[in-house]
Design an enzyme around this catalytic site. Structure first.
Site, PDB file in Angstrom:
ATOM      1  N   SER A 138       0.685  -1.311  -0.064  1.00 45.73           N
ATOM      2  CA  SER A 138       0.069   0.124  -0.101  1.00 45.73           C
ATOM      3  C   SER A 138       0.811   1.333   0.119  1.00 45.73           C
ATOM      4  O   SER A 138       2.102   1.045   0.284  1.00 45.73           O
ATOM      5  CB  SER A 138      -0.960   0.020   1.321  1.00 45.73           C
ATOM      6  OG  SER A 138      -1.518   1.311   1.499  1.00 45.73           O
ATOM      7  N   TYR A 151      -2.094  -0.678  10.327  1.00 44.21           N
ATOM      8  CA  TYR A 151      -1.826  -1.238   8.743  1.00 44.21           C
ATOM      9  C   TYR A 151      -0.612  -0.387   8.333  1.00 44.21           C
ATOM     10  O   TYR A 151      -0.113  -1.075   7.438  1.00 44.21           O
ATOM     11  CB  TYR A 151      -3.268  -0.267   8.272  1.00 44.21           C
ATOM     12  CG  TYR A 151      -3.464  -0.590   6.657  1.00 44.21           C
ATOM     13  CD1 TYR A 151      -4.108  -1.753   6.462  1.00 44.21           C
ATOM     14  CD2 TYR A 151      -3.223   0.306   5.827  1.00 44.21           C
ATOM     15  CE1 TYR A 151      -4.377  -2.098   4.869  1.00 44.21           C
ATOM     16  CE2 TYR A 151      -3.256  -0.008   4.462  1.00 44.21           C
ATOM     17  CZ  TYR A 151      -3.833  -1.190   4.109  1.00 44.21           C
ATOM     18  OH  TYR A 151      -3.843  -1.448   2.763  1.00 44.21           O
ATOM     19  N   LYS A 155       2.026  -3.221   6.200  1.00 43.13           N
ATOM     20  CA  LYS A 155       2.144  -2.764   4.647  1.00 43.13           C
ATOM     21  C   LYS A 155       3.815  -2.253   4.702  1.00 43.13           C
ATOM     22  O   LYS A 155       4.276  -2.837   3.614  1.00 43.13           O
ATOM     23  CB  LYS A 155       1.279  -1.728   4.178  1.00 43.13           C
ATOM     24  CG  LYS A 155      -0.055  -2.149   4.215  1.00 43.13           C
ATOM     25  CD  LYS A 155      -0.181  -3.432   3.372  1.00 43.13           C
ATOM     26  CE  LYS A 155      -1.645  -3.983   3.286  1.00 43.13           C
ATOM     27  NZ  LYS A 155      -1.773  -4.978   2.368  1.00 43.13           N
TER      28      LYS A 155
END
Length: 266
Positions: A138, A151, A155
């Site tokens: 991401s 997150y 990532k």
């Protein structure tokens, strides 16, 4: 020259919807035989039937499920050329009062462990055919993500893993796909906020275009960003510290890190 993909075999985790399903359709249209892997059996089977592929139920947090998915690809189609490790979820908690251990562990298990297990089990089959592994990371792996630090952490870990694996296996290409906010289910809780602040939402087709640039490219250890208003390309990790002598000069020919050398010597 265009890369000939007819007859190649691809395994796609998180293949029942979003980027995974769209990638399955694009690959199949180019003659690739696709294994759709997901926990959503109903939708996964529908996508597999649509693209003339096969479905396998795969919980990427369970190592044996990744092993079974690879084995099915080899059994059904004779080998594996592309492992697209795409399964992922948002986290939905920070490290403040809303922190939840189970939410944290589930996010890390799917977004990071799932890539590790998938790569581990796919590597033998991929190496046999000089294939490639692509992991969905991401933009959150390339820049700060204050709204979802967990997150951002998993990532960023995927990006670091890909960059290291790219140098660890000269017979395999390993790269990361790093989209900004794309029009998939993962942004459902954020959609209204993104629209209110004018944040562009990428069409899934734009992400798949970059995925195909990776598939048809020649690089390894790269993290390709996908961002509105910019042409996608590998992110430039400019002037990293690297191995240096005590006087600060670069060590010439140090193409392998000391840990790799030590592991091979012991």
């Amino acid at each position: 020259m265009p890369v000939e993909l007819t007859g190649k075999v691809a395994l796609i985790t998180g293949g029942s919807n979003g980027i995974g399903a769209a990638s399955a359709r694009r690959l199949a249209s180019l003659g690739v035989r696709v294994v759709v892997a997901d926990i959503d059996a109903e939708q996964g089977k529908a996508v597999a039937d649509e693209v003339g592929g096969v479905f396998v139920r795969c919980d990427v947090t369970v190592p044996s499920d990744s092993a079974d998915a690879v084995a099915l690809a080899v059994r059904e189609f004779g080998g594996l050329d592309i492992a697209f490790l795409n399964a992922g979820i948002g986290t939905g908690c920070s490290l403040g009062d809303d922190f939840d251990v189970e939410t944290y562990r589930r996010a890390m298990a799917i977004n990071l462990d799932g890539v590790v297990y998938g790569a581990h089990h796919a590597l033998p089959a991929i190496r046999e055919r000089g294939g490639q592994i692509i992991a969905t990371a991401s933009m959150a792996g390339l820049m700060p993500m204050p709204g979802d630090p967990v997150y951002g952490a998993n990532k960023a870990a995927v990006v670091g893993l890909v960059r290291s694996l790219g140098g660890a296996y000269p017979d395999v290409r390993v790269n990361a796909l790093c989209p900004a906010f794309a029009d998939t289910g993962i942004i459902t809780p954020l959609r209204s906020t993104l629209e209110e602040i004018g944040m562009p939402i990428l069409p899934v087709s734009a992400v798949v275009d970059t995925f195909m640039s990776i598939v048809e490219g020649s690089g390894t250890g790269e993290a390709w960003f996908v961002q509105a208003g910019r042409e996608s390309e590998p992110f430039g990790f400019r002037n990293p510290p690297g191995p240096r002598a005590a006087d600060g000069s670069r060590i010439q020919g140090a193409h392998k890190d000391p840990v790799s050398i030590a592991l091979k010597e012991n």
